[in-house]
Design a protein around this motif. Structure first.
Motif, PDB file in Angstrom:
ATOM      1  N   VAL A 185      77.962  51.080  22.151  1.00 46.11           N
ATOM      2  CA  VAL A 185      79.748  51.457  22.841  1.00 46.11           C
ATOM      3  C   VAL A 185      80.911  51.884  21.464  1.00 46.11           C
ATOM      4  O   VAL A 185      80.825  52.214  21.051  1.00 46.11           O
TER       5      VAL A 185
ATOM      6  N   VAL B 272      87.349  47.943  25.651  1.00 48.09           N
ATOM      7  CA  VAL B 272      86.260  47.523  26.192  1.00 48.09           C
ATOM      8  C   VAL B 272      85.835  45.647  25.048  1.00 48.09           C
ATOM      9  O   VAL B 272      85.659  45.044  25.684  1.00 48.09           O
TER      10      VAL B 272
ATOM     11  N   LYS C 160      79.521  47.801  32.798  1.00 47.68           N
ATOM     12  CA  LYS C 160      79.958  47.151  33.398  1.00 47.68           C
ATOM     13  C   LYS C 160      79.957  47.192  34.892  1.00 47.68           C
ATOM     14  O   LYS C 160      80.660  45.928  35.797  1.00 47.68           O
TER      15      LYS C 160
ATOM     16  N   TYR D 147      79.617  52.472  28.371  1.00 48.04           N
ATOM     17  CA  TYR D 147      80.780  51.829  28.738  1.00 48.04           C
ATOM     18  C   TYR D 147      80.527  51.189  30.222  1.00 48.04           C
ATOM     19  O   TYR D 147      80.363  50.321  30.905  1.00 48.04           O
TER      20      TYR D 147
ATOM     21  N   SER E 291      87.247  43.259  27.657  1.00 49.91           N
ATOM     22  CA  SER E 291      85.964  42.484  28.724  1.00 49.91           C
ATOM     23  C   SER E 291      85.217  42.141  28.202  1.00 49.91           C
ATOM     24  O   SER E 291      84.846  41.088  28.769  1.00 49.91           O
TER      25      SER E 291
ATOM     26  N   TYR F  89      77.202  46.863  24.187  1.00 53.70           N
ATOM     27  CA  TYR F  89      78.563  46.910  23.902  1.00 53.70           C
ATOM     28  C   TYR F  89      78.328  47.687  22.089  1.00 53.70           C
ATOM     29  O   TYR F  89      79.612  47.828  21.865  1.00 53.70           O
TER      30      TYR F  89
END
Length: 462
Positions: free
Chosen positions: A193, A228, A151, A147, A231, A190
């Protein structure tokens, strides 16, 4: 240094440290790269308790608008990476190599993969509960690292369609250091994650481990999922996991109980910390952490704290003509906090409730947080007239509450700009003005040059 070479160097160091307390049978050779691997649960715990685990990038703190450099001489004396990150230059590293924001975070991935692979190969352990926790711990570590890499070194998750075509990061899922992975999509990153955290949740304890805040728990895993999904602008899911976190651990500190004169007011084990983590060590100390240099806090931010707000004295210190940051939850003068804490989860819950126009619930969670931040009777509860006003207030509080937590402000700016806020960052240095416009590709950091040269993965456009 590319990922493979970095793994090889540091696994030797870890093996040396572990061998001090283990017999010769602890390690056995691994083919191709002569890498040694741990075998026992004790060995796995030593790896996952390593100080580099859960570390996160410092580049977002260098690049965000929480601070300013007071003079051009200081800026000129810094390393190329520090100088260029501060003004959002096209070439961040300018010859600097072995960038910790990439290498150290991928080292956490390698350690997690080593533990997961060894657990799978070893089969059943006598202490099943401990083995399951170790497995969940490793999944969490990998998710936390992926993660952070996503980002910082990949574009934001704007929507599913965009994410499926945007370049993400190499998703290393094995401990094979000879394997070179190309960049997966942002979507795949993603999903990985989320998958890792969800695998970890049933294996982790329901209680935060008070003496081992570096070790994950279910509340920490739920908190990570809330961050997460926030975001990703999936506010329904973010709220659901914020609820799950707070149902197990909702403690807040009454700031009236904290010594405002302490240089480092907060302890690593304070009751709000769900998972302790800090910024990568040793890379940016000259600019961000040297008490003699002229960095200063953004004055607009400093002046936004109202009378009676205890955060103003707990978060900042006056040094001559300058207002400088204290170090927050990191309990150190050199590293910023990058972990998970309940105050942020309260803010996520409040924001998500506001976005679905439940203003009563949004007010409740924000006020519950803020009443613990003000002196005595000076606290006046906030009241929202509509969802737009609520979101504006919550965003202001996010910036004030989550100050100097590396990556948070930078990530928020990108999310807000994706939603149309048009935030432009401005620096003034040596008679020159620098701007970072909304949507600029320079919000995505370069992959280190040595990694590109050796692994031949695609570089981010700048």
């Amino acid at each position: 240094m590319n990922i493979k070479k970095y793994y090889c160097c540091h696994i030797v160091l870890v093996a040396t440290l572990l061998l001090m307390g283990c017999g010769k049978e602890f390690l056995e050779p691994k083919s191709n790269s002569s890498i040694v691997v741990p075998k026992s649960l004790d060995d796995f715990e030593k790896m996952l308790d390593n100080s580099v685990i859960n570390t996160a990038a410092g580049l977002p703190l260098l690049s965000c608008d929480d601070y300013m450099i007071g003079d051009s001489a200081l800026w000129a004396a810094a390393t190329p990476t520090q100088r260029n990150a501060y003004i959002w230059a096209a070439d961040i590293y300018e010859g600097d190599s072995e960038v910790a924001d990439w290498n150290i975070v991928y080292r956490s991935v390698f350690y997690a993969n080593s533990v997961l692979q060894s657990l799978s190969e070893q089969g059943t352990y006598t202490d099943i509960g401990r083995a399951e926790f170790t497995e969940g711990w490793a999944y969490f570590v990998r998710a936390f690292a992926f993660y952070d890499l996503l980002k910082n070194f990949a574009p934001t998750y704007k929507n599913q369609s965009n994410a499926q075509t945007a370049m993400g990061i190499p998703l290393k899922l094995t401990a094979n250091v000879d394997e070179v992975k190309q960049r997966s999509s942002v979507w795949d990153g993603y999903q990985q994650v989320i998958s890792d955290v969800k695998k970890a949740i049933p294996l982790l304890p329901k209680e935060v481990q008070s003496l081992y805040r570096n070790r994950p728990s279910r509340p920490a895993a739920y908190a990570l999922l809330a961050k997460v999904y926030l975001s990703m602008s999936d506010y329904e899911s973010a709220e659901r996991y914020a609820d799950s976190c707070l149902a197990l651990h909702d403690k807040l500190i009454d700031y009236n109980t904290i010594d405002p004169n302490a240089v480092t007011p907060f302890k690593k084990t304070n009751e709000e910390v769900l998972l302790y983590a800090n910024q990568v060590n040793g890379q940016y100390n000259y600019v961000l952490y040297n008490p003699t240099v002229n960095i200063q806090v953004d004055t607009v931010l400093y002046n936004s704290y109202m009378v009676g707000d205890l955060r103003k004295q707990l978060f900042f210190i006056k040094s001559g003509l300058f207002i400088k940051p204290k170090r927050g939850y990191a309990e150190t003068l050199t590293l910023s906090f990058t972990g998970l804490a309940t105050d942020e989860i309260y803010l996520i819950k409040s924001e998500c409730a506001a976005r679905r126009s439940d203003l009563t619930l949004s007010q409740y969670y924000l006020n519950h947080l803020l009443k613990n931040r003000f002196k005595g009777e000076s606290f006046v509860p906030v009241q929202f007239g509509d969802a737009k006003v609520a979101l504006q207030e919550i965003k202001k509080e996010r910036r004030k509450e989550l100050f100097w937590r590396s990556g948070t402000r930078w990530e928020d700016i990108k999310r807000y700009n994706d939603e149309g806020e048009k935030i432009t960052l401005i620096r003034k240095l040596g008679g020159k003005n620098y701007q970072l416009l909304p949507g600029s590709p320079r919000y995505v950091f370069q992959i280190p040059d040595d990694e590109i040269a050796l692994s031949r993965i695609t570089q981010n456009p700048r």
